[in-house]
Structures are given as C-alpha cells and as structure tokens.
Design a protein around this motif. Sequence first.
Motif, mmCIF file in Angstrom:
data_model
loop_
_atom_site.group_PDB
_atom_site.id
_atom_site.type_symbol
_atom_site.label_atom_id
_atom_site.label_comp_id
_atom_site.label_asym_id
_atom_site.label_seq_id
_atom_site.Cartn_x
_atom_site.Cartn_y
_atom_site.Cartn_z
ATOM 1 N N LEU A 1 26.138 0.710 51.342
ATOM 2 C CA LEU A 1 26.076 -0.060 52.589
ATOM 3 C C LEU A 1 25.986 0.846 53.811
ATOM 4 C CD1 LEU A 1 28.525 -2.889 51.615
ATOM 5 C CD2 LEU A 1 26.190 -3.235 52.423
ATOM 6 N N LYS A 2 25.260 0.357 54.795
ATOM 7 C CA LYS A 2 25.041 1.091 56.045
ATOM 8 C C LYS A 2 25.570 0.250 57.214
ATOM 9 C CE LYS A 2 20.674 2.922 54.223
ATOM 10 N NZ LYS A 2 19.218 3.013 54.461
ATOM 11 N N PRO A 3 25.917 0.881 58.320
ATOM 12 C CA PRO A 3 26.379 0.104 59.486
ATOM 13 C C PRO A 3 25.377 -0.966 59.906
ATOM 14 C CG PRO A 3 26.903 2.414 59.805
ATOM 15 C CD PRO A 3 26.069 2.335 58.550
ATOM 16 N N GLU A 4 24.093 -0.712 59.718
ATOM 17 C CA GLU A 4 23.085 -1.699 60.107
ATOM 18 C C GLU A 4 23.034 -2.907 59.172
ATOM 19 O OE1 GLU A 4 22.614 1.598 59.661
ATOM 20 O OE2 GLU A 4 20.641 2.010 58.753
ATOM 21 N N ASP A 5 23.806 -2.878 58.101
ATOM 22 C CA ASP A 5 23.931 -4.051 57.235
ATOM 23 C C ASP A 5 24.966 -5.035 57.768
ATOM 24 O OD1 ASP A 5 23.607 -1.835 54.433
ATOM 25 O OD2 ASP A 5 22.063 -3.176 55.242
ATOM 26 N N THR A 6 25.674 -4.653 58.816
ATOM 27 C CA THR A 6 26.680 -5.533 59.407
ATOM 28 C C THR A 6 26.032 -6.814 59.920
ATOM 29 O OG1 THR A 6 28.143 -3.712 60.033
ATOM 30 C CG2 THR A 6 28.352 -5.763 61.275
ATOM 31 N N ALA A 7 26.533 -7.960 59.446
ATOM 32 C CA ALA A 7 25.956 -9.253 59.799
ATOM 33 C C ALA A 7 26.754 -10.355 59.121
ATOM 34 C CB ALA A 7 24.490 -9.330 59.355
ATOM 35 N N VAL A 8 26.466 -11.584 59.508
ATOM 36 C CA VAL A 8 26.944 -12.735 58.755
ATOM 37 C C VAL A 8 25.874 -13.059 57.710
ATOM 38 C CG1 VAL A 8 27.644 -15.142 58.822
ATOM 39 C CG2 VAL A 8 28.241 -13.616 60.711
ATOM 40 N N TYR A 9 26.282 -13.156 56.474
ATOM 41 C CA TYR A 9 25.366 -13.410 55.365
ATOM 42 C C TYR A 9 25.464 -14.868 54.936
ATOM 43 C CZ TYR A 9 24.375 -8.452 54.866
ATOM 44 O OH TYR A 9 23.944 -7.157 55.086
ATOM 45 N N TYR A 10 24.295 -15.477 54.749
ATOM 46 C CA TYR A 10 24.191 -16.879 54.361
ATOM 47 C C TYR A 10 23.350 -16.998 53.092
ATOM 48 C CZ TYR A 10 25.292 -17.621 59.336
ATOM 49 O OH TYR A 10 25.874 -17.604 60.579
ATOM 50 N N CYS A 11 23.618 -18.037 52.332
ATOM 51 C CA CYS A 11 22.755 -18.361 51.197
ATOM 52 C C CYS A 11 22.089 -19.703 51.474
ATOM 53 C CB CYS A 11 23.535 -18.398 49.897
ATOM 54 S SG CYS A 11 25.011 -19.428 49.933
ATOM 55 N N THR A 12 20.916 -19.866 50.917
ATOM 56 C CA THR A 12 20.187 -21.109 51.129
ATOM 57 C C THR A 12 19.089 -21.250 50.085
ATOM 58 O OG1 THR A 12 19.066 -22.443 52.808
ATOM 59 C CG2 THR A 12 18.440 -20.126 52.677
ATOM 60 N N THR A 13 18.564 -22.444 49.957
ATOM 61 C CA THR A 13 17.411 -22.639 49.083
ATOM 62 C C THR A 13 16.158 -22.121 49.796
ATOM 63 O OG1 THR A 13 17.138 -24.893 49.906
ATOM 64 C CG2 THR A 13 18.437 -24.594 47.902
ATOM 65 N N VAL A 14 15.218 -21.598 49.016
ATOM 66 C CA VAL A 14 14.062 -20.933 49.609
ATOM 67 C C VAL A 14 12.773 -21.342 48.923
ATOM 68 C CG1 VAL A 14 15.462 -18.932 50.257
ATOM 69 C CG2 VAL A 14 14.204 -18.920 48.072
ATOM 70 N N ILE A 15 11.678 -20.966 49.566
ATOM 71 C CA ILE A 15 10.342 -21.090 48.991
ATOM 72 C C ILE A 15 9.817 -19.676 48.822
ATOM 73 C CG2 ILE A 15 7.985 -21.891 49.391
ATOM 74 C CD1 ILE A 15 9.185 -24.174 51.056
ATOM 75 N N MET A 16 9.364 -19.367 47.633
ATOM 76 C CA MET A 16 8.844 -18.041 47.351
ATOM 77 C C MET A 16 7.371 -18.123 46.975
ATOM 78 S SD MET A 16 11.994 -16.380 45.156
ATOM 79 C CE MET A 16 11.299 -14.709 45.194
ATOM 80 N N GLY A 17 6.659 -17.033 47.261
ATOM 81 C CA GLY A 17 5.260 -16.963 46.896
ATOM 82 C C GLY A 17 4.830 -15.523 46.730
ATOM 83 N N VAL A 18 3.583 -15.357 46.385
ATOM 84 C CA VAL A 18 3.006 -14.015 46.269
ATOM 85 C C VAL A 18 1.737 -13.992 47.099
ATOM 86 C CG1 VAL A 18 2.085 -12.249 44.756
ATOM 87 C CG2 VAL A 18 3.942 -13.718 43.954
ATOM 88 N N ALA A 19 1.674 -13.060 48.049
ATOM 89 C CA ALA A 19 0.515 -12.945 48.931
ATOM 90 C C ALA A 19 0.119 -11.482 49.035
ATOM 91 C CB ALA A 19 0.828 -13.507 50.311
ATOM 92 N N GLY A 20 -1.126 -11.213 48.710
ATOM 93 C CA GLY A 20 -1.599 -9.838 48.808
ATOM 94 C C GLY A 20 -0.820 -8.878 47.931
#
Length: 126
Positions: free
Chosen positions: A85-104
């Motif tokens: 982990l790095k200091p720039e990873d500091t954040a509030v983390y959320y989970c959610t349902t997503v849409i995934m795809g493949v482009a290029g």
Amino acid sequence: VQLQASGGGLVQAGGSLRLSCAASGFTLDDYYIGWFRQAPGKEREGVSCISISGSLTYYPDSVKGRFTISRDNAKNTLYLQMNSLKPEDTAVYYCTTVIMGVAGGSVTCRPRNELWGQGTLVTVSS
C-alpha cells in the motif's frame, strides 16, 4: 438491497489490508462486481472489477500487481486484497455492481448503477 464494505483501517506504507463486501437483499453471483475508491477532493475511480465466474478482471495501472480481487459466491461476498500500500491509496473504498467489457484489447469497467452502499476508509501513512 445493500452492499456493505468493511476491513479498512490505518496502515503504514508497504503494508496490507483485505477488504470485504457483503451483499444483502440480492445474490451477488448474478452480477459483475467491483471496487471503487474516492479520495478527498478527487473523483471516484475504479480499482478492480470481476466477472461472475472470476475469469475476467480489471485493474488500472495504479494498482496492478498490488491489488487482487476475488469473490466467494457461496458466501455472497467480494474481497479486495491490497498489498504494498502507498499513501496515494488513501481513500474511502466502495463496492458496487458493474458492467465490464473489452475494448481495443483492454478490459473496461464502470458502475452499473448508483447502488454504492457504505464505504470503508483506508488510510496509508508514509
């Protein structure tokens, strides 16, 4: 219908944390799901997504090689193992349902809707 993230905390740079996301009111294995984070003053960004079977995953370059997403459909739970982990990873983390795809030749991931639930705060000290 609710998504509850947990497992955040304070860790020193180089340390590890494992986040969990429990779903209630619906079955996670009907959905692609993922983790997003939002740091103070910044826009929310995707950090990892996974398909229903787990065969397709998404990681941005900022976390690739350090974060690993997994899911246990039997437990209706999503995980995020975060190493180095790095200091720039500091954040509030959320989970959610997503849409995934493949482009290029690249995997893409975006939120499926605005079902965010309660996040968990990760603070990485230098």
